[in-house]
Design a protein around this motif. Structure first.
Motif, short mmCIF file in Angstrom:
data_model
loop_
_atom_site.label_atom_id
_atom_site.label_comp_id
_atom_site.label_asym_id
_atom_site.label_seq_id
_atom_site.Cartn_x
_atom_site.Cartn_y
_atom_site.Cartn_z
N GLY A 30 0.86 -1.23 0.06
CA GLY A 30 0.13 0.09 -0.03
C GLY A 30 0.82 1.21 -0.11
N VAL A 32 0.79 5.46 0.50
CA VAL A 32 0.30 6.78 1.04
C VAL A 32 1.05 7.87 0.76
CG1 VAL A 32 -0.76 8.11 3.00
CG2 VAL A 32 -0.92 5.38 3.04
N VAL A 60 -3.00 -0.99 -3.66
CA VAL A 60 -3.84 0.18 -3.08
C VAL A 60 -3.02 1.34 -2.93
CG1 VAL A 60 -3.69 -0.56 -0.59
CG2 VAL A 60 -5.50 0.98 -1.41
N THR A 61 -3.31 2.32 -3.42
CA THR A 61 -2.75 3.57 -3.37
C THR A 61 -3.78 4.73 -2.80
OG1 THR A 61 -1.15 3.33 -5.09
CG2 THR A 61 -1.40 5.51 -4.62
N ASN A 62 -3.28 5.38 -1.64
CA ASN A 62 -4.12 6.46 -1.23
C ASN A 62 -3.26 7.81 -1.19
OD1 ASN A 62 -4.79 8.59 1.27
ND2 ASN A 62 -6.30 6.85 1.68
N LEU A 79 -6.68 0.13 3.15
CA LEU A 79 -5.31 -0.23 3.31
C LEU A 79 -5.32 -1.28 4.14
CD1 LEU A 79 -3.76 3.63 4.01
CD2 LEU A 79 -3.13 2.11 2.31
N ARG A 80 -6.07 -1.50 5.17
CA ARG A 80 -6.07 -2.66 6.18
C ARG A 80 -6.57 -3.94 5.11
NH1 ARG A 80 -9.59 -0.74 11.24
NH2 ARG A 80 -7.60 -0.23 12.71
N ALA A 83 -3.71 -4.50 1.89
CA ALA A 83 -2.15 -4.21 1.76
C ALA A 83 -1.62 -5.07 3.08
CB ALA A 83 -1.89 -2.78 1.91
N VAL A 86 2.38 -1.18 4.38
CA VAL A 86 2.46 0.34 3.77
C VAL A 86 3.45 1.27 3.73
CG1 VAL A 86 0.91 2.23 3.93
CG2 VAL A 86 -0.39 0.10 4.20
N SER A 88 4.45 5.29 3.64
CA SER A 88 3.72 6.62 3.76
C SER A 88 4.93 7.69 3.41
CB SER A 88 3.29 6.85 4.89
OG SER A 88 2.59 8.19 5.05
#
Lengths: 92, 373
Positions: A30, A32, A60-62, A79-80, A83, A86, A88
């Motif tokens: 993931g 962030v 996943v990308t935030n 994310l939970r 991924a 992660v 960030s």
């Protein structure tokens, strides 16, 4: 002499850390992106290296609303769920 | 000499000074340390609780009076910054307000300012911790201005008025002490600016071309309110020749669109402060607040080529960049306009807001126990 302490300590809250992975091989990654200048570029380069070296893949990308804002609940949930690890960033 | 008192010594000759030194040492030895203000002030320095200036040592009675003036219990939470596990407790805010030199009746203004800091839309972490080093600019409106004698006139941004000096200072001390925002730690200002000690003034609502700032932001004229905007710059804008709004406002557009400004790309907010002569020009021309805002949205702009030449945007300058304009503001309401300052002088000011559109200025009503405004 009587002094009045004007300071406050941060409120203590229990934080449950996720179990640390024993290997990076094949993990779901993931990202962030806090929207700082070049944060997207740096994270993408990191992901490419992790893919090449450890077979990780970005699932996943935030992209945060701004560096000042927290990730919203939906973002945390994604994310939970999607991924294993992660990253960030970034600071400047 | 009476126990517990000190005298100021005028300039003395060497022999006189030696005698005075002995006298003062004797006098000092008689002073109960617990009642010696200087010893208390030093103790607050030693604890690392000051902003660099001496503080007023608090007492139980003064802290209680501060809380009572705002109608607060000591354990009430004034606000929180969830992402930093920070809660602002009323008693801590009151201690800091005493230390800043506030009178108890100033406390409701301090409380409203703290609530503004903690409003989610202000997004505290950015403006408080950024390398940009913003001042927390407080504009006070409403009947409380006259009651507290908050300066809105000559030298409105400057020294000499207790509420202006101490309300802003209290907010900064609360940030440092009660919100863990200390220089070098969670305050990462590269240079900072003198407004970080204190930046509080009142709007001059008389002779104002339009409704006061707080009314423009949805409150009633009879309300008292404080508006918080984080700004890392203060530009004074000069024009003594302009007799109509257009040339005057073009100076503002130029100041707000200078290539050194940090805020050219993100459609942030800004605060404009018109002083008397400039406010008169706009008033005489019959321009509305919205007219001014729209003019500035339209004229605060730079060519894309300017952005590239100054490396604010990467890339080589193309021919098309020379005629491609980028506007600095998106919405008229993002230009906050207040009036303050002396009647004489061709000066006004702009205070560009920190960051981009993710932090918003906040107007909070001031609640005074037993009063409706």
């Amino acid at each position: 002499m009587k002094l009045f302490d004007p300071t406050s300590k941060p409120v203590e809250r229990a934080v449950m850390l996720a179990p640390r992975p024993t290997s990076l091989r094949g993990l779901r990654l993931g990202l962030v992106d806090n929207t700082k200048f070049n944060s997207d570029t740096l994270l993408r380069k990191l992901a490419e290296r992790l893919a090449a070296r450890h077979g990780m893949r970005v699932t996943v990308t935030n992209r945060k609303r701004s560096p000042s804002h927290e990730i919203d609940e939906a973002g945390i949930k994604a994310l939970r769920a999607q991924a294993d690890l992660v990253i960030s960033g970034i600071g400047d | 000499m009476r126990k517990g008192t000190l005298t100021l010594t005028p300039a003395l000759s060497l022999s006189e000074a030696e005698g005075a030194r002995r006298l003062n040492e004797d006098t000092m030895s008689e002073i109960d340390q617990a009642t010696d203000p200087a010893a208390l002030i030093e103790a607050y320095y030693d604890a690392g609780w000051t902003d660099g200036l001496p503080v007023v040592p608090p007492s139980d009675a003064y802290i209680a009076g501060m809380l009572a003036a705002a109608g607060l219990r000591g354990d009430e939470i004034l606000g929180e910054i969830a992402g930093r596990n920070t809660e602002v407790v009323a008693e801590k805010a009151a201690i800091n307000a005493v230390m800043a030199g506030c009178r108890p009746e100033y406390m409701p203004v301090v409380v409203a300012a703290v609530r503004s800091l903690c409003a989610p839309a202000f997004a505290y972490h950015g403006p408080a911790s950024s390398t940009g080093g913003s001042a927390m600019v407080l504009v006070v409106n409403g009947p409380i201005v006259e009651r507290l004698a908050i300066n809105s006139g000559n030298n409105a941004f400057g020294q000499g008025h207790r509420p202006n000096a101490t309300i802003g200072r209290a907010v900064r001390l609360i940030m440092m002490n009660a919100m863990n925002t200390r220089p070098g730690l969670l305050d990462r200002a590269t240079l900072g600016n003198p407004g970080k000690y204190s930046f509080c003034f009142a709007e001059h609502e008389e002779d104002h071309p339009w409704e006061p700032l707080h009314v423009s932001r949805g409150l009633k004229r009879e309300d008292s309110a404080v508006t918080l905007i984080a700004s890392n710059s203060l530009y004074q804008v000069y024009n003594q020749l302009a007799a109509t709004p257009e040339p005057l406002l073009l100076c503002f557009a130029d100041a707000l669109g200078n290539m050194g400004s940090p805020n050219l790309k993100g459609f942030n907010q800004t605060l404009i402060v018109f002083a008397g002569e400039h406010a008169d020009i706009i008033k005489a021309a019959g321009w509305s607040r919205l007219d001014v805002q729209r003019f500035l949205v339209e004229h605060t702009r730079r060519r894309l080529a300017d952005f590239k030449r100054t490396a604010r945007i990467p890339g080589a300058v193309t021919e098309q960049d020379e005629t491609t304009w980028r506007h600095i503001f998106e919405n008229p309401e993002d230009i906050l306009i207040a009036c303050a300052g002396g009647r004489a002088g061709s000066w006004s000011a702009c205070l560009p807001g920190w960051g981009n559109k993710w932090t918003r200025s906040i107007t909070t009503r001031i609640d005074v126990p037993g009063r409706t405004a």
